[in-house]
Design a protein around this motif. Structure first.
Motif, PDB file in Angstrom:
ATOM      1  N   ARG A  10     -30.067   1.715   3.923  1.00 22.79           N
ATOM      2  CA  ARG A  10     -30.043   2.615   5.076  1.00 22.79           C
ATOM      3  C   ARG A  10     -29.573   1.844   6.319  1.00 22.79           C
ATOM      4  O   ARG A  10     -30.286   0.978   6.819  1.00 22.79           O
ATOM      5  CB  ARG A  10     -31.427   3.224   5.308  1.00 22.79           C
ATOM      6  N   VAL A  11     -28.387   2.184   6.756  1.00 22.88           N
ATOM      7  CA  VAL A  11     -27.854   1.581   7.974  1.00 22.88           C
ATOM      8  C   VAL A  11     -28.175   2.533   9.115  1.00 22.88           C
ATOM      9  O   VAL A  11     -27.897   3.731   9.017  1.00 22.88           O
ATOM     10  CB  VAL A  11     -26.330   1.378   7.860  1.00 22.88           C
ATOM     11  N   LYS A  12     -28.798   2.018  10.184  1.00 25.03           N
ATOM     12  CA  LYS A  12     -29.171   2.905  11.300  1.00 25.03           C
ATOM     13  C   LYS A  12     -28.642   2.379  12.628  1.00 25.03           C
ATOM     14  O   LYS A  12     -28.900   1.242  13.001  1.00 25.03           O
ATOM     15  CB  LYS A  12     -30.702   3.010  11.385  1.00 25.03           C
ATOM     16  N   SER A  32     -24.486   5.059  11.426  1.00 24.60           N
ATOM     17  CA  SER A  32     -25.588   5.328  10.519  1.00 24.60           C
ATOM     18  C   SER A  32     -25.010   5.777   9.191  1.00 24.60           C
ATOM     19  O   SER A  32     -24.102   6.606   9.160  1.00 24.60           O
ATOM     20  CB  SER A  32     -26.497   6.430  11.077  1.00 24.60           C
ATOM     21  N   LEU A  33     -25.522   5.192   8.114  1.00 25.99           N
ATOM     22  CA  LEU A  33     -24.969   5.513   6.801  1.00 25.99           C
ATOM     23  C   LEU A  33     -26.008   5.143   5.755  1.00 25.99           C
ATOM     24  O   LEU A  33     -26.611   4.083   5.829  1.00 25.99           O
ATOM     25  CB  LEU A  33     -23.691   4.698   6.569  1.00 25.99           C
ATOM     26  N   VAL A  73     -30.284  -2.672   9.181  1.00 27.98           N
ATOM     27  CA  VAL A  73     -29.761  -2.457   7.835  1.00 27.98           C
ATOM     28  C   VAL A  73     -30.922  -2.679   6.881  1.00 27.98           C
ATOM     29  O   VAL A  73     -31.304  -3.815   6.614  1.00 27.98           O
ATOM     30  CB  VAL A  73     -28.615  -3.441   7.509  1.00 27.98           C
ATOM     31  N   GLU A  74     -31.506  -1.575   6.414  1.00 23.83           N
ATOM     32  CA  GLU A  74     -32.646  -1.682   5.500  1.00 23.83           C
ATOM     33  C   GLU A  74     -32.134  -1.653   4.069  1.00 23.83           C
ATOM     34  O   GLU A  74     -31.444  -0.710   3.669  1.00 23.83           O
ATOM     35  CB  GLU A  74     -33.601  -0.495   5.708  1.00 23.83           C
ATOM     36  N   ASP A  76     -33.622  -1.859   0.118  1.00 21.58           N
ATOM     37  CA  ASP A  76     -34.859  -1.859  -0.670  1.00 21.58           C
ATOM     38  C   ASP A  76     -35.085  -3.235  -1.285  1.00 21.58           C
ATOM     39  O   ASP A  76     -34.177  -3.810  -1.881  1.00 21.58           O
ATOM     40  CB  ASP A  76     -34.768  -0.816  -1.792  1.00 21.58           C
ATOM     41  N   GLY A  77     -36.286  -3.759  -1.123  1.00 26.04           N
ATOM     42  CA  GLY A  77     -36.621  -5.048  -1.714  1.00 26.04           C
ATOM     43  C   GLY A  77     -36.269  -6.221  -0.815  1.00 26.04           C
ATOM     44  O   GLY A  77     -36.630  -7.348  -1.101  1.00 26.04           O
ATOM     45  N   LEU A  78     -35.538  -5.958   0.246  1.00 28.68           N
ATOM     46  CA  LEU A  78     -35.150  -7.047   1.149  1.00 28.68           C
ATOM     47  C   LEU A  78     -35.661  -6.818   2.570  1.00 28.68           C
ATOM     48  O   LEU A  78     -35.867  -7.761   3.320  1.00 28.68           O
ATOM     49  CB  LEU A  78     -33.620  -7.153   1.217  1.00 28.68           C
ATOM     50  N   GLY A  79     -35.843  -5.565   2.922  1.00 27.34           N
ATOM     51  CA  GLY A  79     -36.238  -5.247   4.293  1.00 27.34           C
ATOM     52  C   GLY A  79     -35.024  -5.155   5.190  1.00 27.34           C
ATOM     53  O   GLY A  79     -33.904  -4.927   4.724  1.00 27.34           O
ATOM     54  N   ASN A  80     -35.259  -5.384   6.484  1.00 27.30           N
ATOM     55  CA  ASN A  80     -34.181  -5.291   7.455  1.00 27.30           C
ATOM     56  C   ASN A  80     -33.358  -6.578   7.451  1.00 27.30           C
ATOM     57  O   ASN A  80     -33.811  -7.609   7.927  1.00 27.30           O
ATOM     58  CB  ASN A  80     -34.759  -5.022   8.844  1.00 27.30           C
ATOM     59  N   VAL A  81     -32.158  -6.485   6.913  1.00 31.60           N
ATOM     60  CA  VAL A  81     -31.311  -7.681   6.747  1.00 31.60           C
ATOM     61  C   VAL A  81     -30.938  -8.296   8.103  1.00 31.60           C
ATOM     62  O   VAL A  81     -30.772  -9.498   8.225  1.00 31.60           O
ATOM     63  CB  VAL A  81     -30.032  -7.302   5.972  1.00 31.60           C
ATOM     64  N   VAL A  82     -30.857  -7.448   9.114  1.00 33.23           N
ATOM     65  CA  VAL A  82     -30.468  -7.931  10.441  1.00 33.23           C
ATOM     66  C   VAL A  82     -31.468  -8.970  10.957  1.00 33.23           C
ATOM     67  O   VAL A  82     -31.120  -9.862  11.721  1.00 33.23           O
ATOM     68  CB  VAL A  82     -30.347  -6.746  11.418  1.00 33.23           C
TER      69      VAL A  82
END
Lengths: 336, 334
Positions: A10-12, A32-33, A73-74, A76-82
């Protein structure tokens, strides 16, 4: 099929700016995508529309002088990559997110054989069982129609463009990453090789249960392999929805223009109509209003002042003031 | 293996041709330098009242030979001698072979040149990597400036500065000669310590004189490699820092090996200044002295050795390149 392991993305409101002598200019303006788990999403757009910047953002790898200014950038399994940094970020790259480079790029160290670089990759990610890693790599290469043993003993200059691209895909998958980003995977390849690579991408995607993102400027590639399609223009996603619908009944005037510009294999070449004008560059993206208005046949007064919000209706997200001004109240919700 | 032999034989043929050209040129040039010690001796004896025949015999006895015949036949004799490994007789030290003199001088040049070059190569290359990675920071700036500065100062000025600082202002090291004569030559502590003490300043001068070039070359080479696609690819695959560093360093150092081999050859030329400054009895000083004494044979021999050094360095560079770069290896087979 192990769809369960495919992560969603999920990109916000992602804004990426590049530092230039004229100040910080936005390459991505609040994108957002969402990538649904287990799907192949395509991103199409002209050069400079922000496709590659978006792809790099998924690994938090926007290169200086660029930087992610805001948004998240969420995965799954990694969290917010940013928010990932240092070792944490390095380990996510390759292990959780595989990245395949453009075919024409030289993505291998010219001084080492493929096999030795594979071992370097294994050591970097603390793999204890290196023979098993080599075995996996040979199997993957074999799966893609190559002689795995020979390829691992080869240097980059001994491989053809199509072989290099398959080696690149192998590197992205061999650590068992379930999110794979392919940046222009078939650009600069001949048609036969291109078709072979796309088939491999699709087959491996299904076999391994991946979430796949393909960046391309080739509508044909997008039509052939993707489940859903996002169209980018001037650092924004202007339309996003199921591929068949986006291509079959485009709503955004830019998408319509793009599709009309594709020459048909049979029929009059004049039927293909080029979009008038040029795409904006970093410096010429309008500060306010719609980024597409200069080339838009459906331009209305509000386009000059207000950047259109993405609006989702019937599983389709479109960012345009002129499109289907709905009788029902607008519900700003992104396509999932 | 076969390709290596073929490659090497090509190099050898080219190298020999080059050596022959240089030999011929130096022969012609040397014979046209005004002043002839044999002739001078002969005329001196006649002036002292000897008969021409007796003077000729005495001169021949002194030098062991007499140049006879046309320039062409002397040239043929000279080449013939070279082919048999005979560099001729020294004129300024009568009775001694040129090969013997060069042989005893060579070690005083080769060791300091090798030591100084390798030292500056290692130092310059390592610091060059840092200068490239930190090129927007203060450390990078400082390193690059130190490189440009030292690169711009001529070798002999560095030599004089080194002498001024370490022998005059702050006298901790000897500035002249290869060793103290107080110690008996041999493999014993004091003698070796004295050797090292005397070698320190010349080695330091060689090192300082070439260090600037290395750091600048490595910096630009690393900066180029950093922009290569495969480095970003390796980064996005999550390669560890150490591996990434090795990828960068190995690719960046490649072009420097050619420069290293070439500069080794050229440094023997630089030895002329540095050995004069430090009164170090190597090939450079030998060449200067032989020119002063109009010692044709010794001059020719020294030129020849310097030429051979450069040719051999070139061949070594090319073979080394084939070993470290797989693309060159492949190219040789194709």
């Amino acid at each position: 099929m192990t769809r369960t392991s495919a992560p969603g993305v999920r990109v916000k409101d992602l804004t990426v700016v590049y530092k230039t002598p004229a100040g910080e200019l936005p390459a991505l303006g609040g994108v957002s995508l969402s990538l649904a788990p287990g799907t192949i999403t395509g991103i199409v757009g002209e050069s400079g529309s922000g496709k590659s910047t978006l792809a790099l953002s998924l690994l938090n790898a926007v290169q200086p002088p660029g930087r992610i200014k805001e948004g998240s950038v969420e995965i799954d399994g990694l969290g917010n990559v940013v928010e990932l940094t240092g070792e944490e970020l390095r380990r996510a790259r390759g292990r959780q997110v595989g990245y395949v480079f453009q075919a024409a790029q030289n993505s291998l160290n010219p001084l080492k054989t493929v096999g030795k670089q594979l071992l370097d990759l294994g050591r970097s990610h603390d793999f204890d069982d290196l023979p098993a890693l080599l075995k996996d790599a040979r199997a993957l290469l074999g799966r893609m129609g190559l002689d795995g043993g020979r390829v691992l003993d080869s240097y980059q200059h001994e491989l053809s463009g199509g072989m290099r691209q398959r080696v690149g895909i192998m590197f992205a998958l061999v650590l068992n990453a379930h999110l794979v980003v392919l940046d222009e995977p078939t650009t600069a390849l001949d048609m036969i090789t291109q078709a072979a690579i796309l088939k491999i991408v699709r087959d491996v995607h299904h076999e391994r249960g991946l979430t796949t993102l393909i960046i391309t400027h080739d509508m044909g590639v997008a039509a052939e392999v993707t489940d859903s399609l996002a169209v980018m223009y001037g650092g924004r996603v202007v339309e996003h929805g199921p591929t068949t619908e986006v291509l079959g009944s485009p709503r955004h005037p830019y998408t319509k223009g793009l599709i009309r510009a594709i020459p048909r294999l049979s029929g009059d070449i004049d039927e293909a109509r080029a979009l008038p004008g040029r795409p904006p560059t970093l410096g010429t993206i309008p500060k306010q209003g719609c980024v597409f208005r200069e080339r838009c046949p459906m331009r209305i007064a509000v386009c000059d002042t207000v950047d259109p919000e993405p609006v989702t209706r019937d599983a389709r997200t479109v960012a345009c003031h002129a499109v289907g001004r709905p009788a029902t109240p607008i519900v700003p919700k992104e396509y999932v | 293996m076969k390709t290596v032999v073929r490659r090497l034989s090509g190099h050898l043929a080219r190298g020999l041709a080059m050596i022959w050209v240089v030999t011929t040129l130096s022969f012609v040039i040397i014979r046209n330098i005004p002043g002839d010690p044999v002739r001078g001796q002969y005329e001196k004896l006649i002036e002292q009242g000897m008969s021409p025949d007796a003077a000729e015999r005495a001169t021949a006895a002194l030098y062991g030979f007499l140049p006879k015949g046309s320039l062409w036949s002397q040239y043929v004799d000279y080449l013939n001698g070279l082919l048999h490994g005979n560099l001729g007789q020294s004129l300024s030290t009568p009775g001694t072979g040129v090969a013997t003199i060069i042989g005893s001088a060579a070690k005083w040049t080769i060791l300091p040149v090798l030591g100084g070059t390798l030292l500056s190569f290692l130092l310059g290359v390592t610091l060059g990597v840092y200068a490239a990675i930190k090129r927007s920071g203060k450390l990078g700036d400082a390193l690059a400036i130190s490189g440009s500065l030292l690169h711009g100062i001529p070798q002999y000025v560095i030599g004089l500065l080194v002498v001024a600082v370490f022998s005059t202002l702050w006298p901790i090291l000897p500035a002249g000669g290869p060793v103290d004569i107080d110690f008996a030559p041999g493999f014993n502590g004091p003698y070796i310590a004295s050797l090292i003490q005397h070698a320190t300043l010349p080695v330091l001068t060689y090192a300082l004189a070439s260090y600037g070039g290395w750091i600048l070359a490595m910096k630009s080479s690393v900066a180029t490699v950093l922009g290569d696609d495969f480095i970003m690819a390796a980064e996005l695959r999550g390669m560890s820092r150490g591996i990434l560093f090795r990828y960068i360093a190995r690719n960046a150092i490649l072009p420097l090996f050619t420069i290293l081999a070439l500069s080794l050859g050229l440094l023997f030329g630089g030895a002329i200044f540095i050995e004069s400054i430090f009164n170090y009895p190597g090939l450079g000083l030998l060449l200067v002295n032989s020119i002063g004494a109009r010692d044709y044979a010794l001059m020719g021999g020294t030129f020849l050795v310097l030429t051979v050094a450069i040719v051999v360095a070139n061949i070594a560079a090319d073979l080394l390149y084939a070993v470290i770069d797989p693309r060159v290896r492949k190219g040789a087979e194709a």
